[in-house]
Design a protein around this motif. Structure first.
Motif, short mmCIF file in Angstrom:
data_model
loop_
_atom_site.label_atom_id
_atom_site.label_comp_id
_atom_site.label_asym_id
_atom_site.label_seq_id
_atom_site.Cartn_x
_atom_site.Cartn_y
_atom_site.Cartn_z
N UNK A 94 0.82 -1.21 0.00
CA UNK A 94 0.00 0.00 0.00
C UNK A 94 0.86 1.26 0.00
N UNK A 95 2.01 1.21 0.67
CA UNK A 95 2.91 2.38 0.66
C UNK A 95 3.44 2.65 -0.74
N UNK A 96 3.51 1.61 -1.57
CA UNK A 96 3.96 1.76 -2.96
C UNK A 96 2.81 2.13 -3.88
N UNK A 98 -2.44 -4.75 -7.31
CA UNK A 98 -3.04 -3.95 -8.37
C UNK A 98 -2.57 -2.51 -8.26
N UNK A 99 -2.42 -1.82 -9.38
CA UNK A 99 -2.05 -0.40 -9.32
C UNK A 99 -3.14 0.40 -8.60
N UNK A 100 -2.75 1.22 -7.61
CA UNK A 100 -3.70 1.89 -6.73
C UNK A 100 -4.72 2.76 -7.43
N UNK A 101 -4.26 3.65 -8.31
CA UNK A 101 -5.18 4.60 -8.95
C UNK A 101 -6.16 3.87 -9.87
N UNK A 102 -5.63 2.94 -10.68
CA UNK A 102 -6.49 2.20 -11.59
C UNK A 102 -7.50 1.35 -10.82
N UNK A 103 -7.07 0.75 -9.73
CA UNK A 103 -7.99 -0.07 -8.93
C UNK A 103 -9.09 0.79 -8.32
N UNK A 104 -8.73 1.98 -7.84
CA UNK A 104 -9.72 2.88 -7.25
C UNK A 104 -10.78 3.26 -8.28
N UNK A 105 -10.37 3.57 -9.50
CA UNK A 105 -11.32 3.92 -10.56
C UNK A 105 -12.18 2.73 -10.95
N UNK A 106 -11.57 1.55 -11.04
CA UNK A 106 -12.30 0.37 -11.49
C UNK A 106 -13.30 -0.11 -10.45
N UNK A 107 -13.03 0.16 -9.17
CA UNK A 107 -13.87 -0.38 -8.09
C UNK A 107 -14.74 0.69 -7.45
N UNK A 108 -15.05 1.73 -8.21
CA UNK A 108 -15.93 2.78 -7.68
C UNK A 108 -17.34 2.25 -7.44
N UNK A 109 -17.74 1.26 -8.21
CA UNK A 109 -19.09 0.71 -8.09
C UNK A 109 -19.00 -0.75 -7.65
N UNK A 110 -20.07 -1.22 -7.03
CA UNK A 110 -20.11 -2.62 -6.61
C UNK A 110 -20.23 -3.53 -7.83
N UNK A 111 -19.84 -4.77 -7.65
CA UNK A 111 -19.95 -5.79 -8.70
C UNK A 111 -19.19 -5.42 -9.97
N UNK A 123 -11.90 2.42 7.17
CA UNK A 123 -13.16 3.04 7.62
C UNK A 123 -13.13 4.56 7.70
N UNK A 124 -11.95 5.15 7.79
CA UNK A 124 -11.85 6.61 7.92
C UNK A 124 -11.39 7.25 6.61
N UNK A 125 -10.25 6.81 6.10
CA UNK A 125 -9.69 7.42 4.90
C UNK A 125 -10.27 6.86 3.61
N UNK A 126 -10.96 5.70 3.70
CA UNK A 126 -11.69 5.10 2.59
C UNK A 126 -10.79 4.59 1.45
N UNK A 127 -9.48 4.51 1.66
CA UNK A 127 -8.65 3.91 0.61
C UNK A 127 -8.86 2.40 0.64
#
Length: 238
Positions: free
Chosen positions: A24-26, A45-58, A81-85
């Protein structure tokens, strides 16, 4: 419909909390891919791409793992639970053309009749859908519905190819009569009485009681002047 994005992934050989923190630090996300009888594959998984891909459920992803392509469904996304990453992702191997059972959110739209209250009892419905056609939402319209209307799971209109798994008799949306202010106060008073809660007198009630008490003393009491006047009159008569 579900997102279908392609992202690159790397196999990982380090496990445990320490390894996950380093990933996660990377700016990467630890993940595991499993299903269809294949051994679990631990990935990052690459952090930014994973965040965009997993914005929605399923979300449905195509993973490029060192030259190999895998279609996967995001089964469980764990977030701070706090920072939501994203802390970790469970991915299930799927095949084109197969159906999967997933939870899909209920979205209520429209305006019910005047002086009604709309309550959603089920926020999600479990359905079976083609992997490439998972709906993002299941829309339930309450437009113009009168008080007393109930919408059961079996009455909800589903997209083509999607079938209900949730109990058809489950109450999804309930339209009830809006209570008047007097009725709300009566219900609150009844609930407080049952709970043994005594209502405190308001400032206005206390002020009114104080004024009544002062008025009673003035009417019923005898002033010093009246008392002295009465004594003088008696002396003159003597």
């Amino acid at each position: 419909m579900a997102d279908q994005l392609t992202i690159s992934a790397e196999k990982r050989t380090e496990f445990g909390k320490g390894a996950a923190r380093r990933i996660r630090r990377a700016d990467k996300v630890p993940a595991v891919l499993y299903g269809h009888g294949t051994p679990p594959m631990h990935l990052s998984l690459p952090g930014h791409e994973a965040m965009l891909a997993l914005r929605h459920t399923n979300a449905v992803l195509t993973l490029d793992v060192e030259g190999e392509s895998h279609m996967a469904l995001a089964k469980d996304v764990q977030r701070d639970p706090i920072k939501r990453f994203i802390e970790h992702v469970d991915l299930v191997v799927v095949r084109a053309g197969e159906k999967v059972t997933v939870e899909v959110g209920v979205h209520v739209e429209g305006e019910a009749a005047a002086e009604t209250v709309v309550t959603t009892d089920y926020n999600t419905l479990e359905v079976e859908a083609p992997i490439t056609s998972i709906p993002e939402w299941i829309v339930v319209s309450v437009e113009g519905l009168e008080a007393g209307t109930q919408i059961l799971a079996g009455e909800v209109e589903l997209p083509s190819g999607v079938t209900l798994v949730t109990d058809p008799e489950a109450l999804v949306v309930n339209v009830s009569q809006q209570l008047s202010e007097e009725a709300l106060e009566a219900e609150l008073a009844e609930a407080e009485a049952e709970a043994g809660i005594e209502q405190e007198e308001s400032d206005e009630d206390e002020a009114a009681e104080g004024e009544d008490a002062e008025g009673g003393e003035s009417e019923g009491g005898e002033s010093e002047g009246d008392a002295e006047g009465g004594e003088d009159a008696e002396n003159k008569d003597d």
